[in-house]
Each structure stands twice: as C-alpha cells, then as structure tokens.
Write a protein that holds these residues in place. Structure first.
Motif, short mmCIF file in Angstrom:
data_model
loop_
_atom_site.label_atom_id
_atom_site.label_comp_id
_atom_site.label_asym_id
_atom_site.label_seq_id
_atom_site.Cartn_x
_atom_site.Cartn_y
_atom_site.Cartn_z
N SER A 4 0.93 -1.38 0.23
CA SER A 4 -0.20 -0.03 0.03
C SER A 4 0.98 1.39 -0.03
O SER A 4 2.05 1.38 0.84
N LEU A 19 -4.01 9.72 -13.27
CA LEU A 19 -3.29 9.19 -12.37
C LEU A 19 -2.58 7.74 -12.84
O LEU A 19 -1.95 6.78 -12.02
N THR A 20 -3.10 7.36 -14.20
CA THR A 20 -2.77 5.91 -14.70
C THR A 20 -1.19 5.60 -14.55
O THR A 20 -0.85 4.71 -14.17
N ARG A 22 1.15 6.80 -12.49
CA ARG A 22 1.67 6.80 -11.09
C ARG A 22 1.05 5.38 -10.53
O ARG A 22 1.81 4.90 -9.84
N ILE A 23 -0.30 5.10 -10.86
CA ILE A 23 -0.59 3.90 -10.12
C ILE A 23 0.12 2.83 -10.90
O ILE A 23 0.39 1.57 -10.38
N ILE A 26 3.22 2.22 -9.16
CA ILE A 26 2.90 1.58 -7.63
C ILE A 26 2.82 -0.04 -8.04
O ILE A 26 3.47 -0.73 -7.24
N CYS A 37 -5.60 -4.31 -7.78
CA CYS A 37 -5.47 -2.87 -7.39
C CYS A 37 -6.66 -2.10 -6.80
O CYS A 37 -7.55 -1.85 -7.53
N VAL A 39 -7.96 1.58 -5.44
CA VAL A 39 -7.63 3.06 -5.45
C VAL A 39 -8.79 3.80 -4.65
O VAL A 39 -10.00 3.36 -4.90
N CYS A 109 -1.52 -2.83 -14.33
CA CYS A 109 -2.87 -2.72 -14.69
C CYS A 109 -3.60 -3.25 -15.77
O CYS A 109 -3.22 -2.77 -16.84
N VAL A 133 -3.24 3.74 -2.97
CA VAL A 133 -3.13 2.69 -3.86
C VAL A 133 -2.72 1.44 -3.07
O VAL A 133 -1.65 1.40 -2.55
#
Length: 140
Positions: A4, A19-20, A22-23, A26, A37, A39, A109, A133
């Motif tokens: 997390s 945010l694609t 950045r996520i 992660i 995932c 969010v 993702c 996340v």
C-alpha cells in the motif's frame, strides 16, 4: 502479498488529473504479477473515474454535463459554508466513485486500450488530495 502507498495529488480546481502512470508504477514496484489494485480517494469533494484517456474532450464534456446536472449555487442546497460550489462538489463525488478496483495481469493494471484512471476535482479551487493505492496480489 499486500502493498500500500499513499500519494498526494495537487489539483488546479475543477477538472481531472490523470493517475494512470503513477498507479502503474506502484503496481510494478509492488512485484505483484496478478491480483487486484484498489485506489481510494480520502475526500468528499473529489472522486475517481476510469475514463477514455485518448481524447480530453470526453472529460470536458463530462464536466459540462455535471455542471448542468448539479449547478453551483443551486438554491435547493442549505450546505453552503464553504461557498456555492461546496454542496455541488459533494453531490458530484457521490454520483461518481471514491474507490476503484482494477485487475492486475502480468504485473500491470489490466486496463482497456483507451482507459485511464483520473482523480476528478469537484471544487472550483485547487486542492491537495490524498489517494491510497493498495495492491493485493501474487508475486511474479
């Protein structure tokens, strides 16, 4: 495995912030090969959406639609302590989502070709938003 991270997103006022990537970083850093995932946005006047990311006019059309659906300063609202956009921002966030679940496949993702993840700021002024996340997955 569970991983997390909480990120901070600065907005410029009403509109979307993608945010694609950045996520995605992660998820990649978590080492999960497959899983889920989650969010989550920690605010009541911003939301999360999965939306087309190829043509920004889609998001501006959504903004105009919501402006018509839930206008600032509507006299039906009594909750106006923070201004005429206060209650409309709460309604907009309730009509959208505070959290998203995205499948993870092959360490990424598993979004569709034209899908992107966006934070949608519903207040007129910019804010600093907190997004968590969480990755639930099996390692590679």
């Amino acid at each position: 495995m569970v991983h997390s991270e909480t990120i901070t997103v600065d907005t410029r006022g009403r509109g979307t912030v993608e945010l694609t990537d950045r996520i995605g970083r992660i998820v990649a850093d978590s080492g999960a090969d497959r899983g889920l995932c989650s969010v989550f946005v920690h605010h009541t006047s911003a939301s999360l959406i999965i939306c087309e990311n190829a043509d920004p006019s889609v998001r501006s059309d959504l903004e105009r639609y919501f402006a018509r659906l839930v206008p600032d300063g509507d006299p039906i609202f009594r909750h106006t302590l923070e201004g005429p956009d206060d209650m409309p921002a709460h309604v907009r966030s309730i009509l959208t989502q505070a959290s998203l679940s995205i499948p993870i496949s092959s360490g990424r993702c598993d979004l569709g070709t034209w899908q992107g993840v966006f934070l949608w700021e519903h207040r007129a002024d910019g804010h600093r938003r907190r997004v968590t996340v969480t990755i639930l997955g099996d390692p590679a």
